[in-house]
Enzyme design. Structure first.
Site, PDB file in Angstrom:
ATOM      1  N   ASP A 111       0.811  -1.222   0.000  1.00  0.00           N
ATOM      2  CA  ASP A 111       0.000   0.000   0.000  1.00  0.00           C
ATOM      3  C   ASP A 111       0.843   1.270   0.000  1.00  0.00           C
ATOM      4  OD1 ASP A 111      -2.201  -1.714   0.165  1.00  0.00           O
ATOM      5  OD2 ASP A 111      -2.101  -1.718   2.355  1.00  0.00           O
ATOM      6  N   HIS A 157      -4.767  -1.647  -5.661  1.00  0.00           N
ATOM      7  CA  HIS A 157      -3.981  -0.510  -6.151  1.00  0.00           C
ATOM      8  C   HIS A 157      -4.933   0.618  -6.536  1.00  0.00           C
ATOM      9  CE1 HIS A 157      -0.336  -3.274  -7.189  1.00  0.00           C
ATOM     10  NE2 HIS A 157      -0.712  -3.334  -5.936  1.00  0.00           N
ATOM     11  N   ARG A 196       1.548 -29.282  -7.048  1.00  0.00           N
ATOM     12  CA  ARG A 196       1.379 -29.725  -8.445  1.00  0.00           C
ATOM     13  C   ARG A 196       0.251 -30.711  -8.692  1.00  0.00           C
ATOM     14  NH1 ARG A 196       6.956 -31.920  -8.194  1.00  0.00           N
ATOM     15  NH2 ARG A 196       6.276 -31.776  -6.051  1.00  0.00           N
TER      16      ARG A 196
HETATM   17  P1  GDP Z   1      -0.766   0.382  -3.524  1.00  0.00           P
HETATM   18  O1  GDP Z   1      -1.344  -0.902  -3.072  1.00  0.00           O
HETATM   19  O2  GDP Z   1       0.719   0.448  -3.291  1.00  0.00           O
HETATM   20  O3  GDP Z   1      -1.120   0.747  -4.934  1.00  0.00           O
HETATM   21  O4  GDP Z   1      -1.396   1.515  -2.596  1.00  0.00           O
HETATM   22  P2  GDP Z   1      -2.944   1.635  -2.138  1.00  0.00           P
HETATM   23  O5  GDP Z   1      -3.747   2.128  -3.258  1.00  0.00           O
HETATM   24  O6  GDP Z   1      -3.413   0.398  -1.444  1.00  0.00           O
HETATM   25  O7  GDP Z   1      -2.836   2.714  -0.987  1.00  0.00           O
HETATM   26  C1  GDP Z   1      -2.308   3.982  -1.188  1.00  0.00           C
HETATM   27  C2  GDP Z   1      -3.385   5.021  -0.809  1.00  0.00           C
HETATM   28  O8  GDP Z   1      -2.784   6.299  -0.704  1.00  0.00           O
HETATM   29  C3  GDP Z   1      -4.459   5.182  -1.854  1.00  0.00           C
HETATM   30  O9  GDP Z   1      -5.679   5.506  -1.222  1.00  0.00           O
HETATM   31  C4  GDP Z   1      -3.962   6.339  -2.705  1.00  0.00           C
HETATM   32  O10 GDP Z   1      -5.001   7.036  -3.378  1.00  0.00           O
HETATM   33  C5  GDP Z   1      -3.338   7.190  -1.655  1.00  0.00           C
HETATM   34  N1  GDP Z   1      -2.195   8.013  -2.085  1.00  0.00           N
HETATM   35  C6  GDP Z   1      -1.217   7.721  -2.979  1.00  0.00           C
HETATM   36  N2  GDP Z   1      -0.295   8.706  -3.001  1.00  0.00           N
HETATM   37  C7  GDP Z   1      -0.711   9.625  -2.091  1.00  0.00           C
HETATM   38  C8  GDP Z   1      -0.152  10.845  -1.613  1.00  0.00           C
HETATM   39  O11 GDP Z   1       0.907  11.281  -2.012  1.00  0.00           O
HETATM   40  N3  GDP Z   1      -0.851  11.512  -0.652  1.00  0.00           N
HETATM   41  C9  GDP Z   1      -2.030  11.056  -0.148  1.00  0.00           C
HETATM   42  N4  GDP Z   1      -2.610  11.768   0.790  1.00  0.00           N
HETATM   43  N5  GDP Z   1      -2.573   9.894  -0.556  1.00  0.00           N
HETATM   44  C10 GDP Z   1      -1.914   9.190  -1.504  1.00  0.00           C
HETATM   45  P1  IMO Z   2      -0.839  -4.153  -2.282  1.00  0.00           P
HETATM   46  O1  IMO Z   2      -0.438  -4.671  -3.629  1.00  0.00           O
HETATM   47  C1  IMO Z   2      -0.902  -4.694   2.073  1.00  0.00           C
HETATM   48  C2  IMO Z   2      -0.744  -8.806   3.549  1.00  0.00           C
HETATM   49  C3  IMO Z   2      -2.028  -9.204   4.266  1.00  0.00           C
HETATM   50  C4  IMO Z   2      -1.490 -10.218   5.254  1.00  0.00           C
HETATM   51  C5  IMO Z   2      -0.397 -10.923   4.436  1.00  0.00           C
HETATM   52  C6  IMO Z   2      -0.818 -12.214   3.790  1.00  0.00           C
HETATM   53  O2  IMO Z   2      -2.154  -3.475  -2.262  1.00  0.00           O
HETATM   54  O3  IMO Z   2       0.261  -3.374  -1.652  1.00  0.00           O
HETATM   55  P2  IMO Z   2      -2.434 -12.848   1.771  1.00  0.00           P
HETATM   56  O4  IMO Z   2      -3.896 -12.595   1.580  1.00  0.00           O
HETATM   57  O5  IMO Z   2      -1.586 -12.299   0.683  1.00  0.00           O
HETATM   58  O6  IMO Z   2      -2.121 -14.279   2.070  1.00  0.00           O
HETATM   59  O7  IMO Z   2      -2.066 -12.042   3.120  1.00  0.00           O
HETATM   60  O8  IMO Z   2       0.008 -10.006   3.420  1.00  0.00           O
HETATM   61  N1  IMO Z   2      -0.929  -8.261   2.198  1.00  0.00           N
HETATM   62  C7  IMO Z   2      -0.950  -6.963   1.907  1.00  0.00           C
HETATM   63  N2  IMO Z   2      -0.855  -5.883   2.689  1.00  0.00           N
HETATM   64  N3  IMO Z   2      -0.995  -4.541   0.737  1.00  0.00           N
HETATM   65  C8  IMO Z   2      -1.059  -5.610  -0.068  1.00  0.00           C
HETATM   66  O9  IMO Z   2      -1.053  -5.522  -1.420  1.00  0.00           O
HETATM   67  C9  IMO Z   2      -1.050  -6.897   0.499  1.00  0.00           C
HETATM   68  N4  IMO Z   2      -1.107  -8.137   0.004  1.00  0.00           N
HETATM   69  C10 IMO Z   2      -1.012  -8.957   1.042  1.00  0.00           C
HETATM   70  O10 IMO Z   2      -2.622  -8.103   4.912  1.00  0.00           O
HETATM   71  O11 IMO Z   2      -0.872  -9.573   6.330  1.00  0.00           O
HETATM   72 MG    MG Z   3      -2.831  -1.602  -1.774  1.00  0.00          MG
END
Ligand code: GDP
Ligand code: IMO
Ligand code: MG
Length: 448
Positions: A31, A59, A161
């Protein structure tokens, strides 16, 4: 040849990226804002390829007043002329993927065989996988806090597998029927026994219902299933460039993360190669993505976690609630010891620091620059979670900066203390910070 390889690109120059392929990879526990950077950079590349994970990823892409939450589909999908690839390393839940495609189409976004390709080698998540995921979590003495999307059981079946199904097995109706019938019978035996051993009722999975549902999903997905590795080889030979989109993050990598509190794939940049069939030497750019602070969802040690008012403030200002599960994320100060480790494992050549705006107006900012283990300084990131849980953070305190900063377009526009914070991170890690994200929107980005 592609635009990226023939014409100088101001964006690539600003980000110090060389022509050719690049990987975007999370350097913390997920995230970090990978989706935003993939969306921003997709304009510069020809293909965008997911190489790992599945619908556990969430994402977020924000374009003007529209927010897109992508789980399986690569974050390049908003550009109709880019080819998006789900590589062999991804685990695909057909129901979830069709739902996502339908949702995008309803919003006027193209997602069909002309801009989305699915590896015939990618493994398939079927309804018994989420069931198994949840059953194992609920009955474990030490649950991981998974997303419940069936990711671990699907990768386990891949490794075993004997009872695995790949996308290529689903394109042929007779093969599909045979595979699902066989595996559902096996799962009903094993999961039924496990459920009963834990005193739970078990309703056997209905193979015929899964076959019918899969048939309708494959009516949508079938035309997209192909040999994506060969497709990418041909694209590379033709001089096209690929942006690899890591899901999850380096500290969640099955081999290099905080095992066992990890996911089940190689989500460091190393997975880009096995997860698509692209050799390492073809990817000269590794774009490491880190938040300006640390977050984690699920269980497992987190040395800089803040359980006080500052942690709550970061969670509220940063809206730190899971994109996939809605769970509150644990928040803490940036952990440079962990980041130095992941920067090395993933080989980050440049760094993007995300959500910097969230730290605005805090009186001071702390950076974890060392660990003690049982009171003694240590110089490495421990492999074992028992040791990591006993680690104490050593902080260096930097002065805070005032907001708002979301109008800053270059790094030089940022307040002096914000620049000092980024310089401190870059110096510690030995990797240049080329981008600071100052808001969720595509254009709320300071670079150059
Ligand atoms: P990812 O899984 O790495 O793609 O990230 P996520 O989407 O799960 O979480 C990132 C969150 O932060 C999302 O709600 C984005 O819209 C938000 N976000 C990304 N960049 C920024 C930033 O620079 N500032 C703020 N305030 N929010 C951001
Ligand atoms: P993005 O791509 C944050 C974490 C879960 C849990 C562990 C195992 O959005 O950054 P799983 O369901 O994969 O077996 O869970 O990994 N986890 C994530 N945490 N962002 C993610 O993806 C995650 N994908 C898995 O919360 O702790
Ligand atoms: Mg995410």
């Amino acid at each position: 040849m592609t635009a990226a390889q023939t014409t100088p690109s101001p964006v690539l120059d600003k980000l110090r990226l060389t022509p050719g392929h690049a990987t975007i990879v999370g350097l913390q526990w997920g995230d970090e804002g990978k989706g935003k950077v993939v969306d921003m950079l997709a304009a510069e590349y020809d293909l965008v390829a997911r190489y790992n994970g599945g619908a556990n990823a969430g994402h977020t892409v924000v374009v003007e007043d529209q927010t897109y939450k992508l789980h399986l589909i690569p974050s390049g999908i908003l550009y109709p002329d880019k080819m998006n690839v789900l590589g062999n390393g991804v685990v695909i839940d057909p129901a979830q993927l069709v739902k996502e495609i339908t949702g995008l189409r309803e919003r006027g976004i193209k997602a069909d065989a002309t801009n989305l390709a699915i590896s015939d080698r990618a493994h398939v998540v079927l309804p018994y996988h989420p069931y198994e995921d949840k059953l194992l979590e609920e009955t474990s003495a030490s649950p991981i806090g998974t997303t419940g999307r069936g990711i671990g059981p699907c990768y386990a079946d891949k490794a075993l597998r004997l009872n695995a199904i790949r996308m290529g097995d689903l394109t042929d109706p007779a093969k599909r029927r045979a595979a699902i019938t066989r595996v559902v019978a096996f799962k009903n035996t094993t999961l039924g026994a496990l459920a009963k051993a834990h005193g739970r009722d078990f309703t056997p999975f209905d193979a015929e219902a899964i076959i019918q549902a899969t048939e309708s999903h494959m009516a949508v997905l079938g035309p997209m299933v192909t040999d994506t590795a060969s497709m990418m080889h041909l694209a590379t030979d033709a001089g096209q460039s690929v942006l690899f989109e890591g899901a999850n993050a380096t500290l969640l990598d099955i081999d290099h993360g905080t095992y066992p509190f990890v996911t089940s794939s190689n989500c460091s940049s190393l997975g880009a190669h096995t997860g698509t069939g692209t050799p390492g030497h073809q990817v000269p750019n590794i774009i490491g993505i880190a938040k300006a602070y640390q977050t984690r969802v699920g269980e497992g040690p987190m040395p800089t976690e803040l359980t006080d008012a500052t942690g709550d403030r970061i969670r509220e200002v940063g809206r730190e609630y899971g994109t996939t599960t809605g769970r509150p994320r644990r928040c803490g100060w940036i952990d440079l010891v962990a980041l130095r480790y992941t920067t090395r494992v993933s080989g980050a050549t440049v760094l993007c620091v995300m959500l910097l705006d969230v730290l605005a107006d805090l009186p001071e900012l702390k950076c974890c620059v060392g660990y003690t283990l049982d009171g003694e300084p240590i110089d490495h990131f421990p492999a074992g979670c028992d040791a990591l849980a006993r680690v104490g953070p050593v902080y260096q305190t930097l002065p805070g900066f005032k907001g708002p900063i979301d109008g800053c377009k270059t790094l030089a526009d940022l307040p002096e203390n914000a620049r000092k914070y980024l310089d401190f991170i870059a110096d510690y890690l030995g990797v240049p910070v080329v981008l600071a994200s100052v808001g969720p929107g595509r254009t709320q980005t300071a670079m150059g």
